[in-house]
Enzyme design. Structure first.
Site, PDB file in Angstrom:
ATOM      1  NE  ARG A 274      -1.829   1.842   3.426  1.00 16.65           N
ATOM      2  CZ  ARG A 274      -1.634   1.751   4.726  1.00 16.65           C
ATOM      3  NH1 ARG A 274      -2.226   0.815   5.433  1.00 16.65           N
ATOM      4  NH2 ARG A 274      -0.841   2.602   5.346  1.00 16.65           N
ATOM      5  CG  HIS A 278      -6.281   2.685   6.174  1.00 15.08           C
ATOM      6  ND1 HIS A 278      -6.485   1.436   5.659  1.00 15.08           N
ATOM      7  CD2 HIS A 278      -7.461   3.063   6.732  1.00 15.08           C
ATOM      8  CE1 HIS A 278      -7.731   1.059   5.896  1.00 15.08           C
ATOM      9  NE2 HIS A 278      -8.341   2.027   6.537  1.00 15.08           N
ATOM     10  CE1 TYR A 287       1.188   2.559   8.471  1.00 17.61           C
ATOM     11  CE2 TYR A 287       0.026   4.165   9.824  1.00 17.61           C
ATOM     12  CZ  TYR A 287       0.129   3.447   8.653  1.00 17.61           C
ATOM     13  OH  TYR A 287      -0.793   3.617   7.663  1.00 17.61           O
TER      14      TYR A 287
HETATM   15  C1  LIG Z   1     -14.783  -5.958  11.168  1.00 22.25           C
HETATM   16  C2  LIG Z   1     -13.954  -4.735  10.965  1.00 22.25           C
HETATM   17  N1  LIG Z   1     -13.093  -4.356  11.907  1.00 22.25           N
HETATM   18  C3  LIG Z   1     -12.378  -3.231  11.778  1.00 22.25           C
HETATM   19  C4  LIG Z   1     -12.508  -2.438  10.673  1.00 22.25           C
HETATM   20  C5  LIG Z   1     -11.717  -1.118  10.557  1.00 22.25           C
HETATM   21  N2  LIG Z   1     -10.732  -1.208   9.488  1.00 22.25           N
HETATM   22  C6  LIG Z   1     -10.983  -0.760   8.247  1.00 22.25           C
HETATM   23  S1  LIG Z   1      -9.751  -1.116   7.170  1.00 22.25           S
HETATM   24  C7  LIG Z   1      -8.839  -1.857   8.377  1.00 22.25           C
HETATM   25  C8  LIG Z   1      -7.524  -2.481   8.011  1.00 22.25           C
HETATM   26  C9  LIG Z   1      -7.711  -3.551   6.994  1.00 22.25           C
HETATM   27  O1  LIG Z   1      -6.472  -4.074   6.611  1.00 22.25           O
HETATM   28  P1  LIG Z   1      -6.365  -5.099   5.407  1.00 22.25           P
HETATM   29  O2  LIG Z   1      -7.373  -6.179   5.557  1.00 22.25           O
HETATM   30  O3  LIG Z   1      -4.958  -5.506   5.318  1.00 22.25           O
HETATM   31  O4  LIG Z   1      -6.784  -4.288   4.114  1.00 22.25           O
HETATM   32  P2  LIG Z   1      -6.108  -2.976   3.510  1.00 22.25           P
HETATM   33  O5  LIG Z   1      -6.756  -1.800   4.184  1.00 22.25           O
HETATM   34  O6  LIG Z   1      -4.659  -3.074   3.747  1.00 22.25           O
HETATM   35  O7  LIG Z   1      -6.459  -2.993   2.073  1.00 22.25           O
HETATM   36  C10 LIG Z   1      -9.494  -1.796   9.598  1.00 22.25           C
HETATM   37  C11 LIG Z   1      -8.963  -2.305  10.863  1.00 22.25           C
HETATM   38  C12 LIG Z   1     -13.408  -2.872   9.697  1.00 22.25           C
HETATM   39  N3  LIG Z   1     -13.615  -2.177   8.569  1.00 22.25           N
HETATM   40  N4  LIG Z   1     -14.125  -4.008   9.870  1.00 22.25           N
END
Ligand SMILES: Cc1ncc(C[n+]2csc(CCOP(=O)(O)OP(=O)(O)O)c2C)c(N)n1
Ligand SMILES: Cc1ncc(C[n+]2csc(CCOP(=O)(O)OP(=O)(O)O)c2C)c(N)n1
Ligand SMILES: [Mg+2]
Ligand SMILES: [Mg+2]
Lengths: 381, 356, 356, 381
Positions: A274, A278, A287
């Site tokens: 990424r 975020h 971080y």
């Molecule tokens: C059930 C749930 N818990 C927490 C979140 C908050 N949240 C949104 S994106 C994220 C990180 C997701 O990381 P990843 O699965 O690696 O996907 P990326 O954002 O890197 O594409 C979090 C913790 C959420 N959307 N859904």
């Protein structure tokens, strides 16, 4: 009820390691844009033809332009938020390209580029990020589910869509995307297990972009790789260079066709990064180091494919111009559309909760209408 | 919405359910089975799945015979994972099916809570009506069966508070059939709460008449309360497992010279304000009866709405007779917890008759 | 209960939080951080964990600096799994720790629903008080921040209906500090609801005085409502994000010659019947204000209790001004959904003043 | 934060198969009571000494007697329900025996025999099945968590208990039991992943008794084995004959000591069989054949250990008498205790929900007291 080729493996031990990913991550084009040396891959992954790669390259350029344009629109306050897939465009494009129109895509919030590559109207797709409605397009129009925010939940919907198709004897494939972080959720586990037990045609694509917001992979999993999780479900797993469109098309294409032909589900882990925060609300410098990010700039999915196609004589100046123009047209569509003012109808709040609004919602709708009629500013304070 | 015309593996044996006709004495559970069987026979997109619903026919035998009759593609066991069950049902409903899933017990629906609140309830609204989810989540609920922990929760408050869900709970054998068929026919997701202690209650019903409603497109039971017993002095408002004690209380009160009306709400969402308010305006007094802990419950809602809408007709506050605000107790203590006839009549006595 | 005397990896740097003293202008978020920091400094068994709470300091920065100050053993990131977080916290609380966990947003607590309802809420009762779970589940909740779907739910009804949980929600900077410390000190599990739209609200507080409460064992805020503004004509009952619009409505009403009292419930469970009923008995009129959908909600409970307990003091029904019974809307529509000053004053106008 | 030996495996591929279970299921004593031939095991599992095996045998006999006695008490209406571990007693006993007193056991509803083997008072333990209270014993007394009904949820509690101990520098191990069915739940996944990422001393024991109520394993998982799930977490997995106490003691003992010494968690799948119905409320003949059950009678854990010990001259007539007497004493304690009438105090309903009852609960308690005072029968109708 269903034939399970893997069931014969039930009694086996380490002999079942064919379910494990290849030792070498699958790569067909190196970061330098050269054809990769043959790896120790468990399957044969031929290089896609140049025509396919060129079409993919066009989508990469468009995807990058969408990411950049959306970022700009956020800064201008036209979008509430944008989770960019900058750097991950090869995964996005491959996810869309390996599917047939009758297949289904299950994207996350980050997969706007894949959604658009499936043909969804860009302004409809961006309606949610502008804040007009939670989802702006009709999932049935291009068989693209709503972009899922609750992590890993959509993987189960993909299993359901595939199961329904299978029960009807249709050869529809569902491809569901999630991130490295999402693999920790219970729904990831349940979805992979259901897919394997019901032997349904689902391809699970994990975009391992090394972070879940600020949380690095090493705090998410200490497995040999995320693809190794497949064996726990009796499913084949594979790891692929997620910045190499050619490898992605080969691996995902093979997984999709295998699934379509009754071979069951597969788990594909794509190694990518990424490149940005975020979302715009995040600050990745808190971080991770610039040095780390710089390493990944060298592995950019566009640069290497451009080099490969150019070297192969398949990408000329005219192609580049055409592609740039197409990207610019889409960017302009976004700018124009999102700069235009929309006025959502407050009565929409009550219209869609049920097929027919309940008496209570009718009453609440009337009361809001009366209130708005009384306060000509159009909103309560 | 795609409709299935024929499943690949069709009916595997004669339809034993279709052979039942006319006036029959049925258990509540069997009425539910018949509702599913008739819906499956009428519409090949109806599929039933969950934990142990296939070969075993469910731990309460509510799906008994469905796999035998309709084949493994139409009624099947899943791996043991409730979020998986509801999530897969969501996807199937997105793709032309009408899944009817069973949660084995009330508390075991909690792992599916995210799927239910964040997707099942919201998908129709999220997509501006483009993706409706015609699915039914059957939940055996409530107590009175001497069940061990986690087997007796009255969990309706969680569902009724969640916009987008239709929440139904029958209390009679006839309604078990009719309401489950209405639930399966609904274009929207339904949480269908089955009072466990009624499963083996019996009643005699005219099956032909019940079935005719669904071929003749009779008005749906969804959104409609029924007056289970008429009366003039006060209105008892109950649903599901609490209708029986409310009726028993009314019978006892009659002997004591007090005429109590009993309303069976049965459709918790949408709620039938019309029937309830008309009744309370007439009697001027109301007691809400429900098994769930009272705090922030369906009973709270009913009391709050009635006083909002019928304030000037009320001779006394709307009282609630509910379970205590405690986790459902162990078998040997449940008799103290459940709203019973005495407790209901005590509440009726408190309705300030002296002021009247 | 075992108590930790010293963690293996102790404090890693100077305690920047302890250096803050006296009168300070703080954000609501910073008050929460200070509460955790002070509790961690006072008691080595207090640990903080959740998604992105370590290095990043949480998506709202509420845990910012805790890892830096107390080390990775005391404040750490977990894998992305909410049931895992709450389940692990449950085990840690069983074994002598006082975990304070963060759910990133309201809707993302739903995957933990089974752990919360079936274990966190029930463990103390199940074991006849032998295993108490002194843990805090912090949930940023409610809307008004233009958040996308799943980021703005007012989910309190699910928790307040579940016996065994203490449910708190501060609305001032001072209460953010005091109530979170009270929550961490509680022997029972607390769902601590933080109104997201208040995170960056500022107020000036005397930190020494706030801290002194906890060394001097001042009476807990748990179970105690506060009168946020006094008034004589009607009582507005609000909590969390709705206290501000209630206060604004009272200010506007004053200009119009009507004196409105505002109660900040702040402790949803246990509920402070004494304060609320005394107030309503005096004014004779009440409006409950809350963001959540009204159906079967905390607002329903408040309305139901007031009419039960204060019926003869009421000059009008207890009215509710709540969110509509819809999924939380997209950013551009939330202004229509949220209870605002006009809607509150409209409700006050409906309190049948002509009858009075 | 913690050392992760497995992290070095992060980059590896099939080379990480040391995390996979041995090809041969670990067995030390055959179903016939003979020493098993050496299998292709990835670790060395020496035979426990005769003294340990004799102590284990005693617990097996007692466990079997408890199962049978409880079954009888159900039929007599003295217990509301009993999920018997008949046939699984070796798993039950090994789970208790491989732990030190300071360790924690996390049992399920089926693990009464393990709970008693840890030293919990039998009448306190049976209070829940009699229907007096949800859990009748003090978990802190013997470090035995309440028997968990919601499947797989307790695995996370075990991770938490172990994590707390680790943070305090204690060398406590937690052993958590679940069934084959429970491995499908999201909490199973989250617990294993948390345990691996935090590298905490937890041993996960899956009693694969082939059924989850009526659902056979093949509808639960199509993985090569349940132990193969370990690799997806970067955890070592192992499969063991669950009716062979010697093998269980060796494998679980090694896993527990490895965990205690900072080696991290492990997943152990024990192959066993639920000889009776799920509970007395179930009717297993609806979904499995007598022939299948008969196969497993031949693999009974007691019979083989009795034969082995007798052949080794370690189990004489006096031992048998002593053990039978101990079992009978416990059975009598159960009969006497459970035949006695208990009268739970209705006010207990309000006492324990919070450390201090809320004003609302006080009020409700007073109202119930008043009601009961007015209705001398002692209960509302
Ligand atoms: C059930 C749930 N818990 C927490 C979140 C908050 N949240 C949104 S994106 C994220 C990180 C997701 O990381 P990843 O699965 O690696 O996907 P990326 O954002 O890197 O594409 C979090 C913790 C959420 N959307 N859904
Ligand atoms: C979350 C949850 N869902 C469903 C149930 C109902 N239930 C109780 S035991 C059981 C089967 C469990 O099978 P398995 O895990 O193999 O354990 P076994 O009973 O064979 O020991 C089911 C479905 C439950 N207790 N918890
Ligand atoms: Mg990621
Ligand atoms: Mg089992």
């Amino acid at each position: 009820m269903t034939e399970h080729p893997e069931r014969s493996a039930q009694a086996g031990g380490r002999g079942t390691t064919f379910l494990l990913p290849s030792v070498d991550v699958v790569q067909l084009i190196t970061a330098d844009g050269a054809a990769a040396p043959a790896g120790d891959h468990k399957a044969d992954y031929p290089m896609p033809n140049l025509e396919t790669l060129l079409a993919g390259y066009e989508q990469l350029v468009i995807g990058r332009r969408v990411n950049d344009q959306a970022g700009a629109l956020v800064r201008q306050g036209r979008l509430a938020v944008y989770p960019s897939s900058h750097g991950q465009e090869a995964c996005e494009v491959a996810a869309a390209m390996c599917l047939q129109p009758r297949d289904w895509l299950f994207p996350t919030y980050r997969d706007m580029v894949a959604v658009l590559a499936r043909g969804v109207d860009p302004l409809e797709a961006f309606a949610s990020l502008r804040g007009d409605w939670h989802s702006g397009y009709d999932p049935h129009e291009h068989n693209v589910a709503t972009q899922s925010t609750p992590l890993a939940t959509q993987l189960l919907h993909a299993v359901g869509v595939a199961h329904a198709a299978k029960l009807r004897g249709e050869d529809t494939v569902a491809l569901a995307i999630c991130g490295d972080g999402a693999t920790s959720e219970g729904d990831f586990h349940e979805a992979l297990n259901f897919a394997a037990v019901f032997h349904v045609p689902v391809v699970f694509l994990v975009q391992n972009n090394q972070y879940a917001i600020s949380t690095p992979l090493v705090h998410q999993s200490v497995a040999p790789s995320l693809a190794h999780k497949a064996i726990g479900y009796g499913m084949a797993g594979e790891r692929v260079d997620g910045n190499d469109l050619a490898a992605l098309l080969a691996v995902l294409g093979q997984a999709a066709e295998r699934a379509r032909n009754g071979g069951g589900p597969a788990l594909v882990e794509a190694h990518t990064y990424r490149m940005q925060s975020h979302t715009n609300a995040d600050d990745a410098t808190r971080y991770r180091s610039d040095g780390e990010v710089a390493q990944w700039v060298l592995r950019d999915p566009l640069v290497r494919l451009e080099k490969y196609l150019s070297d192969a004589g398949a990408l000329g100046a005219a192609d580049k111009d055409r592609i740039a123009a197409a990207a610019e047209t889409l960017a302009k569509t976004l700018r124009d559309g999102l700069n235009a003012t929309t006025t959502p109808d407050p009565q929409d709040l009550f219209r869609f909760v049920y097929s027919t609004p309940t008496p209570q919602l009718d009453e609440q709708g009337r009361s809001l209408a009366a209130e708005l009629a009384a306060t000509p500013t159009g909103a309560t304070s | 919405m795609t409709t299935v015309s024929q499943t690949p593996h069709g009916v595997t044996s004669r339809n034993e359910f279709a052979e039942l006709h006319g006036v029959q004495t049925l258990t509540f559970a069997k009425a539910l089975t018949l509702a599913m069987a008739d819906a499956m026979a009428a519409d090949p997109s109806v599929v039933v799945f969950g934990e142990d619903v296939g070969t075993l026919g469910g731990v309460f035998r509510v799906t008994d015979g469905l796999t035998r009759t309709f084949g493994e593609d139409r009624c099947f066991d899943t791996p043991l994972a409730e979020s998986g069950i509801v999530g897969m049902a969501t996807g199937m409903a997105m793709n032309g099916m009408r899944p009817v899933v069973e949660m084995q017990f009330d508390s075991f629906a909690y792992p599916a809570f995210e799927q239910i609140t964040s997707h099942v309830a919201k998908m129709g609204n999220r997509t501006r009506g483009r993706v409706r989810l015609p699915l039914v989540i059957r939940v055996p609920y409530a107590g009175g069966i001497g069940g061990v922990e986690h087997h007796c929760d009255s969990s309706e408050a969680y569902y009724v508070h969640t916009p987008g869900l239709t929440v139904l709970t029958p209390s009679t054998v006839a309604d078990a059939y009719t309401m489950l068929r209405d639930a399966i026919a609904s274009p929207d997701p339904v949480v269908f709460l089955e009072p466990k202690k009624l499963y083996f209650a019996k009643d005699t019903v005219d099956l032909d008449a019940l079935r005719a409603r669904h071929t003749a497109a009779a008005p749906s039971t969804i959104g409609r309360a029924v007056i289970a017993r008429d009366g003039t002095d006060a209105t008892l408002i109950a649903y599901g497992p609490s209708v029986a004690p409310a009726l028993a209380a009314a019978a006892t009160a009659e002997a004591e010279g007090r005429s109590l009306q009993v309303i069976d709400v049965r459709s918790l969402v949408p709620f039938d304000d019309t029937t309830v308010c008309a009744a309370v305006r007439r009697t001027g007094r109301a007691v809400v009866v429900a098994e769930a802990p009272g705090f922030a419950s369906m009973a709270s809602e009913i009391a709050a709405r009635i006083q909002e809408r019928c304030f000037h007709s009320l001779a006394a506050p709307v009282l609630r007779v509910t379970g205590f605000d405690i986790p459902y107790p162990a078998p040997n203590l449940e008799k103290y917890h459940l709203p019973g006839v005495d407790r209901i009549l005590d509440a009726v006595d408190e309705l300030q008759w002296e002021d009247a």
